[in-house]
Design an enzyme around this catalytic site. Structure first.
Site, PDB file in Angstrom:
ATOM      1  N   THR A 219     -28.861  16.543  24.234  1.00 22.94           N
ATOM      2  CA  THR A 219     -29.339  16.303  22.776  1.00 22.94           C
ATOM      3  C   THR A 219     -28.053  15.377  22.157  1.00 22.94           C
ATOM      4  OG1 THR A 219     -28.266  18.367  22.095  1.00 22.94           O
ATOM      5  CG2 THR A 219     -30.685  18.305  22.779  1.00 22.94           C
ATOM      6  N   ASN A 220     -26.967  15.566  22.442  1.00 21.53           N
ATOM      7  CA  ASN A 220     -26.005  14.508  21.954  1.00 21.53           C
ATOM      8  C   ASN A 220     -26.173  13.367  21.945  1.00 21.53           C
ATOM      9  OD1 ASN A 220     -24.270  16.227  19.827  1.00 21.53           O
ATOM     10  ND2 ASN A 220     -24.172  17.520  21.642  1.00 21.53           N
TER      11      ASN A 220
ATOM     12  N   ARG B 138     -11.664  16.187  42.314  1.00 20.85           N
ATOM     13  CA  ARG B 138     -11.604  15.432  41.099  1.00 20.85           C
ATOM     14  C   ARG B 138     -10.976  13.982  41.214  1.00 20.85           C
ATOM     15  NH1 ARG B 138      -8.701  18.463  36.283  1.00 20.85           N
ATOM     16  NH2 ARG B 138      -6.566  17.887  37.321  1.00 20.85           N
TER      17      ARG B 138
ATOM     18  N   LEU C 210     -11.195  16.487  32.608  1.00 15.83           N
ATOM     19  CA  LEU C 210     -10.660  15.309  33.360  1.00 15.83           C
ATOM     20  C   LEU C 210      -9.003  15.745  33.439  1.00 15.83           C
ATOM     21  CD1 LEU C 210     -12.471  12.790  31.103  1.00 15.83           C
ATOM     22  CD2 LEU C 210     -12.814  13.096  33.397  1.00 15.83           C
TER      23      LEU C 210
ATOM     24  N   ASN D 139     -14.379  13.497  22.330  1.00 16.23           N
ATOM     25  CA  ASN D 139     -15.037  14.681  22.863  1.00 16.23           C
ATOM     26  C   ASN D 139     -15.896  15.174  21.637  1.00 16.23           C
ATOM     27  OD1 ASN D 139     -16.185  16.755  24.578  1.00 16.23           O
ATOM     28  ND2 ASN D 139     -14.512  18.070  23.780  1.00 16.23           N
TER      29      ASN D 139
ATOM     30  N   HIS E 148     -16.817  19.126  20.223  1.00 14.16           N
ATOM     31  CA  HIS E 148     -16.706  20.597  20.574  1.00 14.16           C
ATOM     32  C   HIS E 148     -17.458  21.376  19.413  1.00 14.16           C
ATOM     33  CE1 HIS E 148     -15.157  24.116  22.203  1.00 14.16           C
ATOM     34  NE2 HIS E 148     -14.815  24.432  21.265  1.00 14.16           N
TER      35      HIS E 148
ATOM     36  N   GLU F  99     -27.752  20.768  14.860  1.00 15.33           N
ATOM     37  CA  GLU F  99     -28.757  19.976  13.822  1.00 15.33           C
ATOM     38  C   GLU F  99     -27.750  19.823  12.900  1.00 15.33           C
ATOM     39  OE1 GLU F  99     -33.126  22.227  14.799  1.00 15.33           O
ATOM     40  OE2 GLU F  99     -31.880  22.465  12.948  1.00 15.33           O
TER      41      GLU F  99
ATOM     42  N   GLU G 181     -23.285  18.687  15.046  1.00 12.53           N
ATOM     43  CA  GLU G 181     -23.046  17.765  16.405  1.00 12.53           C
ATOM     44  C   GLU G 181     -23.664  16.447  16.157  1.00 12.53           C
ATOM     45  OE1 GLU G 181     -22.670  19.640  20.119  1.00 12.53           O
ATOM     46  OE2 GLU G 181     -22.834  21.653  19.238  1.00 12.53           O
TER      47      GLU G 181
HETATM   48  C1  GAR Z   1     -23.114  20.713  22.909  1.00 12.31           C
HETATM   49  O1  GAR Z   1     -23.207  21.654  22.147  1.00 12.31           O
HETATM   50  C2  GAR Z   1     -21.740  20.188  23.183  1.00 12.31           C
HETATM   51  O2  GAR Z   1     -20.948  20.521  21.825  1.00 12.31           O
HETATM   52  C3  GAR Z   1     -21.003  21.165  23.897  1.00 12.31           C
HETATM   53  O3  GAR Z   1     -22.374  21.457  25.065  1.00 12.31           O
HETATM   54  C4  GAR Z   1     -23.279  21.293  24.551  1.00 12.31           C
HETATM   55  C5  GAR Z   1     -24.127  20.069  25.184  1.00 12.31           C
HETATM   56  O4  GAR Z   1     -25.308  20.035  24.455  1.00 12.31           O
HETATM   57  N1  GAR Z   1     -20.029  20.878  24.379  1.00 12.31           N
HETATM   58  C6  GAR Z   1     -18.849  21.696  24.753  1.00 12.31           C
HETATM   59  O5  GAR Z   1     -19.015  23.014  25.026  1.00 12.31           O
HETATM   60  C7  GAR Z   1     -17.841  21.015  25.656  1.00 12.31           C
HETATM   61  N2  GAR Z   1     -16.846  21.928  25.332  1.00 12.31           N
HETATM   62  P1  GAR Z   1     -26.236  18.597  24.905  1.00 12.31           P
HETATM   63  O6  GAR Z   1     -26.188  18.410  26.412  1.00 12.31           O
HETATM   64  O7  GAR Z   1     -27.582  19.137  24.531  1.00 12.31           O
HETATM   65  O8  GAR Z   1     -25.806  17.412  24.165  1.00 12.31           O
END
Ligand code: GAR
Length: 200
Positions: free
Chosen positions: A17-18, A69, A97, A111, A113, A181, A184
């Protein structure tokens, strides 16, 4: 091609979604960056369909299949050169990473968070777990943070933050949705534009 456009790779692992928010912000919030590549470490990630639907090059680099990795990061590094990538965005990318990789891309990896760093962050805090921890602690405000990635998980320089209210009756899922919503999906495109237009 518009000159001065930065070439961005978005790394994903799941629903994306991001990634969708980034793709939808092209031409409006994001004016100085082009989403040149999407990389998923998970072949089943729905994010791959979002990239395809948007006409963006997408590929899978599976750490499991590549074996380590180091092999994953070497393959990723080659793709980033091939696609002439200027900076990376981790958008729900659930792999840490290596310090070697983050040093090579110093101040060139963003990133998102889903909490207000330094709360509920670091190793083991990802996805729904972050919201479970916030509810368990009883905080009344949480939010999201965009930061540069360094060798410390969630420890790099903070670029943008936005607070979001925790409401009575929240479940981890409800809180996750509100944080996405209200914070992020807005912060990440803004951060990309900020970096593309000023920092590089
Ligand atoms: C999001 O809430 C993002 O902030 C989080 O995972 C979700 C991914 O959603 N990321 C972390 O927790 C990283 N430490 P998405 O695939 O729908 O964007």
């Amino acid at each position: 091609m518009v000159t001065g456009m930065k070439r961005v790779a978005v790394l994903v692992s799941g629903g994306g979604t991001n990634l969708q928010a980034i793709l939808d912000a092209r031409g409006s919030v994001i004016r100085h960056a082009e989403i040149a590549l999407v990389v998923s470490n998970n072949p089943a990630a729905y994010a791959l369909h979002r990239a395809e639907a948007a006409g963006v090059a997408a590929l899978v680099l599976s750490r499991k299949e590549l074996g380590s990795r180091e092999a994953f990061e070497e393959a990723l590094g080659l793709k980033l050169v091939e696609y002439r990538i200027d900076f990376l965005v981790l958008a729900g990318f659930m792999t840490i990473l290596s310090p070697e990789f983050t040093r090579r891309w110093d101040h060139r990896i963003l990133n998102i968070h889903p909490a207000l760093i330094p709360s509920f962050c670091g190793k083991g805090y990802y996805g729904l777990r972050v919201h479970e921890a916030a509810l368990a602690r009883g905080v009344k405000l949480t939010g999201a943070t965009v930061h540069f990635v360094n060798e410390i998980p969630d420890g790099g320089e903070i670029l943008l933050q936005k607070a979001v209210e925790v409401l009575p009756g929240d479940t981890p899922e409800k809180l996750q949705r509100r944080v996405m919503e209200q914070a992020e999906w807005k912060l990440l495109p803004q951060a990309i534009e900020l970096v593309a237009s000023t920092r590089l």
